[in-house]
Motif scaffolding. Structure first.
Motif, mmCIF file in Angstrom:
data_model
loop_
_atom_site.group_PDB
_atom_site.id
_atom_site.type_symbol
_atom_site.label_atom_id
_atom_site.label_comp_id
_atom_site.label_asym_id
_atom_site.label_seq_id
_atom_site.Cartn_x
_atom_site.Cartn_y
_atom_site.Cartn_z
ATOM 1 N N ARG A 107 0.157 4.843 14.033
ATOM 2 C CA ARG A 107 -0.467 4.837 12.695
ATOM 3 C C ARG A 107 -0.748 3.423 12.229
ATOM 4 O O ARG A 107 -1.754 3.167 11.568
ATOM 5 C CB ARG A 107 0.440 5.549 11.697
ATOM 6 N N CYS A 143 -6.274 6.856 3.821
ATOM 7 C CA CYS A 143 -5.185 7.663 3.283
ATOM 8 C C CYS A 143 -4.603 8.615 4.333
ATOM 9 O O CYS A 143 -3.436 9.017 4.214
ATOM 10 C CB CYS A 143 -5.673 8.478 2.085
ATOM 11 N N ALA A 193 -2.151 6.607 6.550
ATOM 12 C CA ALA A 193 -1.129 6.085 5.636
ATOM 13 C C ALA A 193 -0.197 7.205 5.166
ATOM 14 O O ALA A 193 1.029 7.012 5.082
ATOM 15 C CB ALA A 193 -1.790 5.397 4.446
ATOM 16 N N SER A 194 -0.761 8.372 4.865
ATOM 17 C CA SER A 194 0.084 9.492 4.429
ATOM 18 C C SER A 194 0.961 9.987 5.570
ATOM 19 O O SER A 194 2.124 10.345 5.360
ATOM 20 C CB SER A 194 -0.790 10.625 3.890
ATOM 21 N N LEU A 200 3.787 7.574 5.852
ATOM 22 C CA LEU A 200 4.754 7.791 4.784
ATOM 23 C C LEU A 200 5.644 8.999 5.086
ATOM 24 O O LEU A 200 6.873 8.944 4.900
ATOM 25 C CB LEU A 200 4.027 7.989 3.454
ATOM 26 N N ILE A 221 8.222 8.166 7.727
ATOM 27 C CA ILE A 221 9.329 7.353 7.219
ATOM 28 C C ILE A 221 10.295 8.214 6.411
ATOM 29 O O ILE A 221 11.521 8.095 6.531
ATOM 30 C CB ILE A 221 8.772 6.190 6.371
ATOM 31 N N LEU A 222 9.743 9.115 5.592
ATOM 32 C CA LEU A 222 10.588 9.950 4.746
ATOM 33 C C LEU A 222 11.397 10.974 5.545
ATOM 34 O O LEU A 222 12.459 11.415 5.101
ATOM 35 C CB LEU A 222 9.737 10.671 3.699
#
Length: 846
Positions: free
Chosen positions: A333, A364, A367-368, A371, A374-375
Motif C-alpha cells: 500500500r 483514499c 490509504a483506507s 488504515l 494497522i487497526l
C-alpha cells in the motif's frame, strides 16, 4: 442372479438420481416469483435483444413521459454474460428472500429497489451534470437495462434478517461490488445499483429487524478468522476495481483513470502511428510506444497483471492470518500510494476537469486499506515457518539470478536479431525492465526499452523472461502463505490421559489416546480436547472431555485457541450436550452417526425381542465355542496370530482402504487397558474377535465401548451376537453401568423429522458408501440388542468451511489410501452390495 443384481443396482441409481431431481424441483417450486423472473428475463432478453432503445431507462426517458421504463429496464441485460450474472444473482438473493419472506413481499421489495434506484440515479446524474461534473455529464442521455439494481437491493434488505456472520459477509460482498462498479465502470446502471443498495439497506433496517435503541445498533465483535476474511476481501479492492474495467470494457468511472497502474492496456495502433509519424520515427517516444504495443500483444502481458496478482495473493495470505502477508500488504500500500502520487504529478498538467478530486478519491483506496491493516494488526500473528520463508527467499533470488543470466547471455549473443542492435550495457540495463510492469517505468523516470526483437528466437527470449520470473516468485509466495503455519507441538498426551482417567468423557473418548491426535488442555487443566490439523481445519475426535462443569467453557476456549492459529474448529462425533453448547454459540450442526447404548443394570435377554441373541448363545454351546478374555500384550501367541491373520484376510477380501480415525485396527489393540474377547472352539480355532475400550470415571471403568470386530470364515452363525452378549453379561457382573456398541458413521435413525438440505446430502453420501462399508447394515445389526439410540453430531462455526471440513474428515479416515484402492472403492460403489457385507458381523467394524 447376476443380471437381477445388475438390474437392481441400475434401478437403485436411477431412483437416487430421480430423488435428487425431485428435491431440486421441490426447492425451486417454493420460489415461483424468482423462477418466473429468470424465465421472463431469458425469454424477453434473447427474443428482443435490441429492446434497450425503447425499454431502457435513462435521464431523458422519464422526462419524455416514458415512465414505464422504470419497470421495463429490469427484464433485459447486455449479452449472454450479463444474463448469466443476473441469473446467478437472482438465485443468490431473490430466491432465499422469497423463501424467507414469501413471494409477494419479495417481488414488492425487488420492484421498490429497482424503481427507487432508477429514480435516485436520474436525480444524481442530473445534479452532477448541472454542477459540471464531467463523468456524470457524459451519462446524461444514456440508457441502460438490467435487473441487478433490484437484486442487489433485495440481497441487502435480506441481510438484515441473517445471522451476524452472514450479514457481514453478504453486505461486504454486495456493497463493495456495488461501489467498485460505480467508481470504475461508472455506467448509468451502476449509479442505479448504488441507489438501490441504499434503498435495500434502509428497507431491511425498517422492515426486517426489530426496533432497537440507537445505542444498541453497534458493530458486533468478530473472531480472528472472520476479521481476517473481511480484511482480506477489503484489501483486494485495489485489484478488483481495475479488473472490472477489463471485463466490462467500461472505463467511465472516476477511478478508471488509474487502471493502468494495475492492468496495462498497451498502446493502440493509432497511438503508435502518431508517436512514430515523420521525424518522430527515431525518437525514444516512438520506441516506447512500439515496445508497449509489442509487450501488450505477447506473453509478456502477464507482467502488466503482476500488481493485480500480487494484491490477490497477499489477500490470500491475510485470510490465512500470516504476519508476513500483513507486512507485505502494508509495504504494497505504501508503494501504491507513492506510485499514485507520482502518477498524479506527472499528468496533472495535461489532465483536465476534476482530475485532482478524482486523484484524491483514488488515494483514499490504498490509504483506507492501510488504515484498516494497522487497526487490525493484532489479528495477523501467525508466523510462516522459518524454513518456508527462507526457501521462498532463496527461490526468488535464484529466479532473479538465473533468468537474468539466461536473458543477458543469450540476448547479447543474439544481439543482431534486435533492432537497433544493442550494446552489452543496454542488454544489461534492459533486464530489470522486463520484470517491472511497464506502467511503473515512467514513474521511475525510465523508458520502456531501447530495442525491439525481430526474429522468433529473440521474441521468445524478450517476451518470456518476465512471465517466467514472476510465475516462479508469485507461485512461491502463494505456497508460503498457504502452507500450514509454524506450529510448536507440545506433547500434552500424558496430562490429557490423566484428565480422561479422572473425569471421563463420552463413549468415544478413549480413542483420543490413539496415535495421530494432538491434545489441547484448558487453562485450569480440568478439560481436554483431542484434535488433528488437516490444512486449516482443526478436526476433533469427539467433544471436550474432563470435568463436566468445565466442558461447556472448553468449547469456546478451544475455538479461541484455534482461531488464534488460523484454524477453523470442527468438533466431530459430539453428543447432544456439546451440540447444545455450540448451538448457543451460533454454530451449525449435522448428525454424522448414531451411538447405540445398552444400559447394563436392567439388562436381561428375556422375551421375544431377544430371540436372536439367545439363539446365538445356544448355537455357541452346541458348536463347542467359548468366549475368552485377554488383553493384546498378554494374549497367547496363537490367539494373536489368528487375530492378525483374520484382520489381514478381512482387509484383503474387501480390497478397500482400511479406515482409521474413530475406527481402530490392530495397532489400537496393543493397550493393556483395552480388553479383547475372542470366540474359540475346542480346537482353539478363532471364530470371532471383539475389542472393548474403557470409559473411565474417578479412575475406574464404568462402561465399555465396542471397537474392533471381526468374524472368521467358517464361523458359526451368530458369532458376533454371541460375543457382544457375553461381553454385556460379563460387564454387568463387574458393575459397569453401560455398554456402547459405538457409532455407525453416516447412518442414523429416522425420527420422523424433515432433514435439512445438508443433512440430506450426508444421507445420500451414506447410501453411496453402503455397498463398500455397510454402515447402515451395521446399524441394523445393532438393533438386535434393543439399544438406546443417541445421535452424534458434527458441529462447526462457519458453513463456508464445509468443503475443507469434508476434506479433513476424508483424510482422517483414509490417510494412506493408494490410487489402486480408490479405483476399487469407486467400482464397489457402483457395483452394489458386496457379498461379505451380508451376514452377522461381516460388515464394517462400526
Amino acid at each position: 442372479m447376476a443380471e437381477a443384481a445388475v438390474e437392481r443396482t441400475g434401478s437403485g441409481r436411477l431412483r437416487r438420481w430421480w430423488a435428487a431431481v425431485v428435491a431440486v424441483l421441490d426447492g425451486l417450486a417454493k420460489a415461483p416469483a424468482t423462477i418466473t423472473l429468470v424465465v421472463l428475463f431469458w425469454v424477453l432478453g434473447l427474443g428482443a435483444g435490441g429492446a434497450r432503445s425503447w425499454a431502457g431507462m435513462g435521464t431523458q426517458t422519464v422526462a419524455e413521459g416514458r415512465w414505464w421504463t422504470l419497470f421495463t429496464y429490469g427484464v433485459w441485460d447486455y449479452g449472454v454474460f450479463g444474463f448469466a450474472v443476473a441469473t446467478a444473482l437472482a438465485l443468490i438473493t431473490m430466491l432465499p428472500a422469497e423463501r424467507r419472506l414469501g413471494s409477494g413481499p419479495a417481488v414488492g421489495l425487488f420492484l421498490l429497489c429497482q424503481v427507487a434506484g432508477a429514480l435516485l440515479a436520474i436525480a444524481v446524474i442530473e445534479l452532477g451534470a448541472a454542477t459540471g461534473d464531467p463523468w456524470l455529464a457524459t451519462l446524461v442521455g444514456n440508457r441502460t437495462v438490467g435487473p441487478t439494481p433490484g437484486l442487489v437491493g433485495v440481497g441487502l434488505a435480506l441481510s438484515a434478517s441473517l445471522t451476524a456472520l452472514w450479514r457481514r459477509r453478504l453486505r461486504l460482498l454486495l456493497i463493495t461490488g456495488t461501489l467498485l462498479f460505480l467508481l470504475y465502470a461508472g455506467e448509468v446502471v451502476d449509479v442505479a445499483r448504488t441507489g438501490a443498495a441504499l434503498v435495500g439497506l434502509l428497507s431491511g433496517a425498517l422492515l426486517l429487524t426489530d426496533r432497537r435503541p440507537l445505542r444498541d445498533v453497534r458493530p458486533l465483535p468478530s473472531s480472528h478468522a472472520e476479521t481476517r476474511l473481511l480484511v482480506a476481501v477489503f484489501a483486494s479492492v485495489s485489484a478488483l476495481g481495475p479488473l472490472i474495467t477489463w471485463f466490462t470494457r467500461d472505463t467511465d468511472g472516476p477511478l478508471a483513470l488509474y487502471r493502468q497502474l494495475f492492468i496495462g492496456v498497451g498502446s493502440s495502433t493509432a497511438s503508435v502511428a502518431a508517436a512514430c509519424a515523420g521525424p518522430l520515427a527515431h525518437t525514444q517516444a516512438c520506441t516506447n510506444a512500439q515496445v508497449d504495443r509489442a509487450l501488450a500483444n505477447s506473453p509478456d502481458v502477464f507482467v502488466y497483471w503482476v500488481p493485480v496478482c500480487l494484491i490477490v495473493i497477499v489477500a490470500v495470505g491475510l485470510w490465512r492470518g500470516r504476519r508476513m502477508a500483513w507486512w507485505t500488504a502494508v509495504l504494497l500500500r505504501v508503494v501504491l500510494i507513492a506510485a499514485e502520487l507520482r502518477y498524479y504529478f506527472l499528468h496533472r498538467g495535461t489532465a483536465g476537469g476534476p482530475f485532482t478530486f478524482y486523484s484524491i478519491l483514488q488515494l483514499c483506496v490504498p490509504a483506507s486499506v492501510l488504515l484498516v491493516l494497522i487497526l487490525t494488526r493484532r489479528h495477523f500473528r501467525i508466523r510462516v515457518e522459518r524454513e518456508t520463508a527462507l526457501t521462498f527467499l532463496g527461490i526468488a533470488v535464484l529466479a532473479f539470478v538465473v533468468t537474468g543470466a539466461v536473458y543477458i547471455k543469450f540476448a547479447y549473443d543474439a544481439r543482431a536479431q534486435f533492432t537497433p542492435v544493442p550494446a552489452f550495457h543496454q542488454v544489461l540495463s534492459d533486464y530489470p525492465k522486463r520484470l517491472v510492469p511497464p506502467a511503473y517505468l515512467p514513474l521511475l523516470g525510465k523508458h520502456l526499452g531501447a530495442f525491439l526483437p525481430v526474429t522468433l528466437h529473440a521474441k521468445a527470449l524478450w517476451e518470456f523472461t518476465g512471465p517466467v520470473f514472476w510465475l516462479v516468485v508469485l507461485g512461491g509466495l502463494l505456497v508460503a502463505f498457504w502452507r500450514a503455519a509454524a506450529r510448536r507441538r507440545v506433547d500434552n498426551s500424558a496430562e490429557a490421559e490423566q484428565v480422561l482417567l479422572r473425569y471421563g468423557g463420552s463413549t468415544l473418548s478413549w480413542m483420543t489416546t490413539w496415535p495421530g491426535n494432538d491434545h489441547w488442555l484448558s487453562p485450569d487443566g480440568r478439560a481436554a480436547v483431542a484434535y488433528r490439523v488437516v490444512g486449516s481445519t482443526a478436526l476433533t475426535l469427539g467433544g471436550p472431555y474432563g470435568d463436566p462443569r468445565a466442558r461447556d467453557d472448553a468449547v469456546a476456549e478451544f475455538a479461541a485457541f484455534c482461531d488464534a492459529r488460523g484454524w477453523s474448529p470442527c468438533l466431530y462425533s459430539v453428543t447432544e450436550e456439546t451440540k447444545d453448547t455450540t448451538d448457543a454459540l451460533g454454530w451449525s450442526s449435522l448428525q454424522v452417526a448414531e451411538d447405540t447404548l445398552l444400559l447394563l443394570p436392567d439388562l436381561a435377554f428375556t422375551g421375544k425381542k431377544w430371540q436372536d441373541v439367545r439363539s446365538a448363545l445356544n448355537r455357541a454351546g452346541k458348536a463347542g465355542v467359548t468366549a475368552h478374555w485377554h488383553t493384546w500384550p498378554t494374549a497367547p501367541i496363537a490367539v494373536q496370530e489368528q487375530v492378525r491373520a483374520l484382520s489381514e484376510e478381512w482387509v484383503a477380501d474387501k480390497g478397500l482402504p482400511e479406515m482409521g480415525f474413530t475406527l481402530g485396527g490392530l495397532a489400537e489393540l496393543d493397550d493393556p487397558r483395552v480388553r479383547l474377547l475372542v470366540a474359540l472352539d475346542e480346537d482353539n480355532r478363532l471364530h470371532g474377535v471383539t475389542s472393548w475400550l474403557p470409559c473411565y470415571e474417578d479412575g475406574v471403568p464404568v462402561g465399555w465401548t465396542l471397537d474392533f470386530m471381526r468374524r472368521g470364515n467358517g464361523a458359526f452363525q451368530g458369532v458376533m451376537e454371541f460375543l457382544i452378549a457375553t461381553a454385556a453379561l460379563a460387564f454387568k457382573e463387574e458393575g459397569a453401568r453401560f455398554l456402547s456398541l459405538s457409532g455407525a458413521p453416516l447412518a442414523r435413525m429416522d425420527r420422523g423429522e424433515r432433514p435439512a438440505a445438508l443433512q440430506r446430502v450426508l444421507d445420500v453420501a451414506g447410501r453411496a458408501l453402503e455397498p463398500a462399508y455397510g454402515f447402515r447394515s451395521l446399524l441394523a445389526f445393532k438393533a438386535k440388542f434393543q439399544p438406546t439410540y443417541l445421535p452424534l453430531y458434527l458441529v462447526y462455526p462457519d458453513a463456508a468451511q464445509l468443503p475443507a471440513i469434508a476434506n479433513a474428515i476424508g483424510k482422517a479416515y483414509l490417510p494412506h489410501t493408494t490410487p489402486a484402492q480408490m479405483v476399487r472403492l469407486s467400482r464397489r460403489l457402483t457395483a452394489g452390495p458386496h457379498p461379505s457385507a451380508k451376514g452377522s458381523g461381516a460388515g464394517p467394524r462400526r
